[in-house]
Design a protein around this motif. Structure first.
Motif, short mmCIF file in Angstrom:
data_model
loop_
_atom_site.label_atom_id
_atom_site.label_comp_id
_atom_site.label_asym_id
_atom_site.label_seq_id
_atom_site.Cartn_x
_atom_site.Cartn_y
_atom_site.Cartn_z
N THR A 560 0.87 -1.17 -0.10
CA THR A 560 -0.07 -0.04 0.04
C THR A 560 0.68 1.17 0.00
OG1 THR A 560 -1.73 -0.96 1.29
CG2 THR A 560 -1.75 1.28 1.24
N ASP A 563 2.44 1.80 -3.35
CA ASP A 563 1.47 1.97 -4.47
C ASP A 563 0.99 3.50 -4.34
OD1 ASP A 563 -0.37 1.33 -6.67
OD2 ASP A 563 -1.95 1.66 -5.16
N ASP A 564 1.04 4.18 -3.26
CA ASP A 564 0.60 5.35 -3.00
C ASP A 564 2.08 6.35 -3.34
OD1 ASP A 564 -1.61 4.79 -1.81
OD2 ASP A 564 -0.93 4.93 0.34
N TYR A 566 4.31 5.41 -5.60
CA TYR A 566 4.36 5.29 -7.27
C TYR A 566 3.42 5.90 -8.06
CZ TYR A 566 6.26 2.91 -11.36
OH TYR A 566 6.77 2.63 -12.69
N LYS A 567 2.17 6.01 -7.61
CA LYS A 567 1.13 6.75 -8.34
C LYS A 567 1.20 8.32 -8.53
CE LYS A 567 -2.85 3.74 -7.15
NZ LYS A 567 -3.96 3.36 -6.45
N GLN A 568 2.31 8.69 -7.52
CA GLN A 568 2.62 10.18 -7.59
C GLN A 568 3.84 10.36 -8.21
OE1 GLN A 568 2.12 12.39 -4.13
NE2 GLN A 568 1.15 10.53 -3.08
N HIS A 570 5.83 8.11 -10.63
CA HIS A 570 6.14 7.67 -11.90
C HIS A 570 5.42 8.82 -13.27
CE1 HIS A 570 6.91 5.08 -15.09
NE2 HIS A 570 5.83 5.06 -15.73
N PRO A 571 4.29 9.44 -12.96
CA PRO A 571 3.90 10.38 -13.83
C PRO A 571 5.00 11.59 -14.16
CG PRO A 571 2.05 9.64 -12.51
CD PRO A 571 3.30 9.05 -11.93
#
Length: 818
Positions: A560, A563-564, A566-568, A570-571
């Motif tokens: 978790t 994931d939190d 990487y979502k911020q 990688h973009p």
């Protein structure tokens, strides 16, 4: 074999096997045995950030042996270190050896002593998967950051660069401190201090009193006026205050405080401190050296109490129980302390003895009584300046307490004032008003950087030493001494002869063992801060550490957290692909050349920063010049850049011939009338005095070096070349030369080198013996183009591209010997 115990280091294995005795075989894993695979990222992001682990190539033989021993054993005990890293190593061992992690015995101990080992064996547990998951989360997150950020730096700035979650933040701290120093404008003030003479009722001298004026003056005129007023004034004791005070000992060492104190008191680097502490721990002399805790066990406190009372008396005992301030302190149970307080000194290597003494003194002092002091403060009235005064302060130690073993440099008589009473007269001795300049913020050294990282919650005890080592190895930071520069200051002296003002000189700005950022550090930091601000944000980095702690406590799934993040993250990686190389490398237009009107830029290249005339348009080939040592990309001006293109510069003709003869008759010489040319290369300025003949310029400006200075440097280089030859063997390419560490054997054709022991007489070595050693010596490491060919094929294009865009490659071939 009944029991197999696996520890991390072979030194520890020997000590533990001795304590456990028969029925136990102790072997070492030699640290980590598995890591995320090197090929690719090694993490299946789509499948819950699943890491692909592989056994390290250098550990396969050892793992095979451990597997064999594990099959033969009735029980396997995993006895790796007690921190998260050790817990992860235990889990990796269980996985690699096909052990059932749910029932494999896991033991931990804070010290390698017989009672501690026996207590651990008596109360085994299983591998703590929460701790393992916290370590996995850290390792995976750091791999993601490094794997996705580093290629961007290769493409946009320079091949071979790297980025990391903690390392890049540490570099940012150093870069930002350097910017503060560059922006600092030094003001000055005049500080008054000196000595007055105390008089008794009959006007006789009874002693000297050191005094100062608490407030400073903004200018020389006001300081001079004050001294003039004092010269004609009557001085007397206005007030006198004595009050008791105390000084308390500091808590026992944590990892970071040990690193800081070892740096200031022993001059150790952070890496050196941890290596020595590791040896002390593995030999059973101190407790575990990676800890955030300042706590001591009740057993340790009792032992310290007994040791203090026995050595110094009961009045020196003061039991203290320190509490760790950080709520996020790691799971280690105790501070760093000796395993036996009765052992004041240990045998072994000198630095081990010195570090042990420091640890023993700090730990034993923590359980000793406060030092009792008597502080005296005196105000001295100036009758002609009723609103002004001079002050004198003194301090006397009335009971040394813990200072008996852990002295901060206090002396019992230091600052002692003679007996005085209110109204007592004083007369002038001498007073000095000295111009003092404000100091810029201090550059970091290793210890102060550790302290800052700890205060900000960035990293943990196990990360400080490798982080500081990494940023130096990667070329972002250099640790060095730098000489100060002469600076004039004004000083006004008042004594019985009157007032005298003079201009004196001092060396200002000298630095010792400080961390300086390189140009590439500033460029990478600015780029990452602009495009990946969150990763380099101090609070964000500290909060990530907090999340690792939450995972370690079993209160958050590690996937978790990743994931939190990487979502911020990688973009932003994808968006950075659109940044131009010029923007990323902070290429800066300086202006136009005054004669050709061509644009002039400052850029960063493979071999460092350089300036460029022309942009390559209209088939016009740009010209280049490397920056001088000390020049910075972000500060260089158009005028500075134009000066660089004055090189090469013909200094003059060699005024006289000079030669030096080597032991083999080889003549090194330069003829009268030979041109001496000052040049600038990627390794600094140098003199060219013939075909492939170079002399480095140290301490001189190549633009201003005189013919006399240049000739002296060339003569010194020729003499050094002759002195370098110790012995030759006629008809061969084998020679014995004098190197930095003493004589060595070399073959001028194969470029192979072989060692000569310090106690050997190099002159007695035969050609046969030299040839034999050369045959056995390893092949020389390839550099430059040859080394580049060995690089992975995937990275080769980036290196070629970098070489095409930078001028330094051609320059290097000419100037390498400089």
């Amino acid at each position: 074999m009944t029991n197999l115990v696996i520890v991390e280091s072979p030194a520890k294995a020997k000590t533990i096997e001795k304590y456990l005795g028969k029925g136990f075989t102790v072997r070492s894993s030699y640290g980590h045995i598995r890591d995320i695979q090197k090929k690719g990222m090694g993490i299946d992001i789509a499948n819950g950030f699943s890491p692909n682990y592989e056994i390290s190539a250098d550990k396969k033989k050892n793992v095979a042996e451990l597997k064999k021993l594990a099959k033969e054993a009735e029980s396997v005990w995993l006895a790796t270190d007690e921190d998260r890293e050790g817990e992860a190593i235990a889990w990796h061992l269980a996985e690699a050896l096909n052990l059932d992690v749910s029932n494999t015995r896991r033991i931990v101990f804070h010290e390698i002593t017989k009672p501690a080992i026996e207590a651990a064996v008596a109360a085994p547990r299983t591998v703590d998967m929460d701790l393992v998951n916290a370590q996995q989360a850290r390792r995976i997150l750091d791999r993601i950051v490094g794997f996705e950020l580093s290629p961007i730096l290769w493409k946009k700035i320079r091949t071979g660069l790297s980025a990391g979650r903690v390392q890049s933040v540490a570099v940012r701290l150093i870069v930002e401190r350097e910017k503060e120093i560059e922006a600092f404008e030094a003001g000055f003030s005049f500080r008054v201090q000196g000595k007055l003479v105390l008089l008794d009722d009959q006007g006789l001298e009874t002693g000297e009193v050191e005094v100062k004026r608490s407030a400073t003056f903004d200018n020389e005129e006001d300081a001079t006026a004050f001294l003039q007023a004092v010269s004609a004034a009557n001085l007397s004791v206005l007030s006198l205050e004595e009050k008791p005070a105390k000084r308390s000992p500091k808590a026992p060492f944590t990892t970071s405080t040990l690193q800081q104190e070892a740096a200031s008191k022993l001059g150790f680097s952070v890496k050196q401190t941890m290596m020595i502490a590791q040896r002390l721990y593995e030999s059973g002399k101190i407790t575990y050296m990676r800890t955030d805790s300042v706590n001591l066990s009740e057993v340790a406190i009792a032992q310290a109490q007994q040791s203090i009372e026995s050595a110094y008396g009961a009045e020196y005992v003061h039991v203290r129980r320190y509490k760790t301030k950080q709520a996020d302190a790691q799971e280690a149970h105790e501070a760093i302390r000796p395993t036996d307080f009765n052992v004041q000194e240990v045998t072994g290597e000198r630095n081990e003895q010195r570090l042990y003494q420091l640890i023993w003194r700090r730990a034993i002092a923590s359980q000793m009584a406060d030092a009792q002091l008597m502080r005296t403060s005196v105000d001295i009235a100036i009758d002609s300046l009723p609103s002004d005064k001079l002050t004198a302060k003194g301090e006397v130690i009335t009971f040394d307490g813990f200072l008996k073993v852990y002295d901060f440099g206090d002396k019992s008589e230091e600052g002692r004032l003679p007996p005085m009473k209110i109204g007592q007269a004083l007369q002038l001795g001498s007073l000095v008003a000295r111009q003092s300049f404000a100091r810029p913020p201090a550059r970091y050294n290793e210890a102060s950087l550790v302290r800052t990282l700890e205060e900000m919650g960035i990293g943990r005890p196990s990360t400080y030493a490798p982080t500081i080592d990494t940023i130096q190895q990667r070329g972002y930071v250099v640790k060095e001494d730098r000489e100060g520069k002469p600076r004039d200051y004004r000083q006004i002296t008042l004594d019985v002869g009157g007032i005298q003002a003079e201009t004196l000189s001092e060396m200002a700005g000298s630095e010792k063992n400080k961390l300086f950022p390189t140009d590439i550090a500033g460029i990478v930091t600015n780029f990452l801060t602009k495009h990946f601000g969150e990763v380099l944000d101090y609070q964000f980095t500290a909060k990530v550490e907090d999340k690792f702690d939450v995972i370690a406590q079993g209160n958050m799934p590690w996937q978790t957290m990743l994931d939190d993040f990487y979502k911020q993250f990688h973009p932003k990686v994808e968006a950075a692909e659109d940044v131009s190389r010029e923007e990323a490398g902070q290429a800066r237009l300086l202006g136009n050349h005054p004669e050709s009107a061509l644009p002039m830029y400052v850029k960063i290249g493979r071999f460092g920063p350089y300036v460029q005339i022309g942009d390559g348009e209209n088939d016009e080939k740009p010209t280049f010049a490397s920056l001088m040592p000390g020049q910075k990309m972000d500060l260089i001006t158009l005028d500075d850049a134009l000066e660089l293109f004055k090189l090469p510069r013909e200094v003059g003709l060699m005024p006289e011939s000079y030669s030096a003869q080597a032991v083999d008759g080889t003549l090194f010489a330069v003829e009268k009338g030979q041109k001496l040319i000052a040049k600038q290369g990627p390794f600094g300025p140098y003199l060219e005095y013939g075909p492939k003949c170079y002399a480095p310029i140290k301490g001189f400006d190549p633009l201003n070096i005189t013919l006399e200075e240049a000739a002296a440097l060339v003569e010194a280089k020729i003499q050094a070349e002759a002195d370098k030859i110790v012995k030759t063997f006629p008809g061969t390419d084998v020679k014995i030369l004098k190197g930095r560490w003493g004589p060595y054997i070399t073959d001028l054709v194969t470029k192979k080198n072989a060692k000569i022991a310090k106690d050997e007489d190099a002159l007695q070595l035969s050609l046969e013996e030299c040839q034999k050693r050369l045959d056995e010596a390893p092949e020389p490491k390839k550099r430059g183009r040859a080394a580049a060919k060995k690089a992975p094929a995937k990275k080769a294009p980036a290196k070629k591209a970098a070489a095409k865009k930078t001028p330094a490659k051609k320059t290097t071939a000419k100037t390498k010997s400089s």
